[in-house]
Design an enzyme around this catalytic site. Structure first.
Site, PDB file in Angstrom:
ATOM      1  N   ASP A  79      26.675   8.967 -94.610  1.00 36.87           N
ATOM      2  CA  ASP A  79      25.883   9.726 -95.571  1.00 36.87           C
ATOM      3  C   ASP A  79      24.574  10.230 -94.955  1.00 36.87           C
ATOM      4  O   ASP A  79      24.100   9.719 -93.940  1.00 36.87           O
ATOM      5  CB  ASP A  79      25.540   8.847 -96.781  1.00 36.87           C
ATOM      6  CG  ASP A  79      26.739   8.597 -97.674  1.00 36.87           C
ATOM      7  OD1 ASP A  79      27.865   8.927 -97.269  1.00 36.87           O
ATOM      8  OD2 ASP A  79      26.538   8.065 -98.787  1.00 36.87           O
ATOM      9  N   HIS A 231      25.418   5.339 -92.543  1.00 37.86           N
ATOM     10  CA  HIS A 231      24.538   6.504 -92.542  1.00 37.86           C
ATOM     11  C   HIS A 231      24.345   7.020 -91.124  1.00 37.86           C
ATOM     12  O   HIS A 231      24.168   6.230 -90.186  1.00 37.86           O
ATOM     13  CB  HIS A 231      23.181   6.153 -93.158  1.00 37.86           C
ATOM     14  CG  HIS A 231      23.253   5.795 -94.616  1.00 37.86           C
ATOM     15  ND1 HIS A 231      23.664   4.551 -95.041  1.00 37.86           N
ATOM     16  CD2 HIS A 231      22.996   6.526 -95.731  1.00 37.86           C
ATOM     17  CE1 HIS A 231      23.646   4.511 -96.380  1.00 37.86           C
ATOM     18  NE2 HIS A 231      23.239   5.703 -96.814  1.00 37.86           N
TER      19      HIS A 231
END
Length: 438
Positions: A79, A231
């Site tokens: 992400d 991430h």
């Protein structure tokens, strides 16, 4: 057990050429008993419907454990990118030869278009993570959330020509979504996907790689489909350090790696019931009709495209192809890569070329012509409608297959996918537009 009625049985053996002579012999009582026991057991198991069969050691039939392992799938997801660590992540994934899914922010995609192209060209999936990740804006009103989804979608479309209909809410849907968010996004053709394994790399600043590895491999009991949250945007160097060991763990546990698809079974958090957004109002019917209702048509109702060439097959996810004027358009580089060929780009002539068996296919973005020729020969068999957008060369599927020396045998559609089958060798085909049947 069947009662033994005789002490001997007769065995007739045909010894003659014409089958007219027969010889009879007698077997001892103990052999008769064993034969009848065997027959009785066979009859009993057949009538009882016993279906569990043991295979000899060394047979090619998978063991139950192998069957279970083949069903285990892990989806690595990243992400908040693309960012400073995305290239490192891509290099690791390339080295390990595994795919992943990147939920990107629109503002980051604008800053790093080359990384978005690299994600797509390497065969990974792109998801929509809104434009700016601002909780206050996104969760104050659904119209704002929708606005950012569309804004990011247009950025990605401008870079790659693809429209992702896979969505992940910043921070996850729990505590942020009410049911109207889920319902309206689904109505608009989007699939919301949360996660079931959190690496914890964003819990606080500087989470060490050892802790990320531990969290990323905590699979809930009985879970065969794992979506891992990580991430690649922001300060996540420790995630990069942990990634090879995370991959090694799932390989050792016999997981298959795959990209998340909009057609996959959804993993979504339940709606939080504490009334945090009780005052938030759902959009009115007029706004929904104008913005949401026709939106799903952008992805052919979320279908995938499966192309079969002989024994080989490749699947393009929803958003990886598009339809223009009743023609299916595919991205030349990523499509041919699925069948083992790499495209080259000539910046001077603005022509993409790809070698397929004994042919070279040329897609000229200036003239819009798609041509092909035998190796070492100039291109011929001119076809039109080559498109270039954001560094991606788009070509009509039917025309591309023809230039590859193939012809479309059949095209079928069901609720989840289109299936196009191409013939080998070459067959004479018409050059008209491909008609789409839903």
């Amino acid at each position: 057990m069947t009662q033994i009625m005789e002490s001997r049985i007769s065995v007739e053996v045909d010894m003659s050429v014409n089958g007219t002579q027969k010889h009879t012999c007698r077997l001892p009582q103990w052999i008769t008993f064993l034969v009848r026991v065997a027959i009785t057991i066979c009859l009993f198991t057949t009538c009882a419907g016993i279906t569990n069969i043991s295979y000899a050691s060394g047979s090619n039939v998978p063991t139950p454990s192998e069957n279970n392992n083949s069903k285990k799938t892990v989806y690595l997801s990243f992400d908040d990118g693309p960012g400073v660590h995305t290239r490192e992540v891509l290099d690791i994934l390339s080295k390990e030869e595994i795919p992943a899914t990147f939920f990107v922010l629109g503002e980051q995609a604008q800053r790093n278009p080359e990384l978005i192209r690299a994600i797509v060209e390497d065969g990974h999936a792109v998801g929509n993570h809104t434009f700016n990740h601002n909780y206050k804006q996104l969760y104050s009103d659904f119209k704002e959330f929708w606005k950012q989804i569309k804004q990011t979608e247009e950025v990605i479309y401008g870079i790659t020509g693809l429209r992702p209909n896979l969505v992940r809410a910043p921070g996850g849907s729990y505590g942020h979504f009410d049911q109207s968010y889920f319902d309206l996004l689904q109505q608009g053709g989007y699939t919301v996907m949360d996660w079931n394994v959190d690496s914890g790399d964003s819990k606080r600043k500087g989470v060490p790689a050892s802790e990320i590895l531990l969290n990323a491999t905590k699979v809930p009991a009985g879970t065969s489909s794992v979506i891992v949250l990580m991430h690649d945007g922001g300060a996540h160097a420790e995630t990069v350090k942990a990634l090879p060991e995370i991959i090694r763990y799932y390989k050792e546990q016999n997981y298959q790696f795959d990209t998340i698809k909009a057609s996959d079974e959804t993993v979504q958090f339940r709606v939080k019931s504490d009334g945090a957004y009780a005052s938030r109002k759902a959009p009115g019917k007029a706004w929904i009709a104008e913005h949401v209702e026709s939106n799903s048509e952008l992805w052919l109702a979320g279908k995938e495209l499966k192309v079969e060439i002989g024994m080989a097959a490749a699947t393009l996810r929803s958003g990886e192809f598009r339809v223009e004027e009743q023609q299916i358009m595919v991205p030349l580089r990523s499509f041919m890569k699925k069948f083992g060929s790499n495209a080259r780009w000539d910046a001077e002539t603005r022509t993409a070329s790809v070698v397929w068996k004994d042919r070279t296919i040329y897609a000229n973005s200036i003239s819009g012509e798609l041509t092909s020729g035998r190796l070492g020969q100039a291109g011929d068999n001119v076809k039109g409608k080559v498109r270039s957008q954001g560094g991606t060369t788009w070509v009509p599927l039917r025309d591309l297959l023809e230039q590859m020396g193939l012809s479309i045998q059949s095209m079928k559609s069901n609720k989840v996918e289109w299936t196009v089958k191409a013939n080998i060798p070459v067959a004479a085909v018409g050059r008209g537009n491909l008609t789409i049947y839903v």
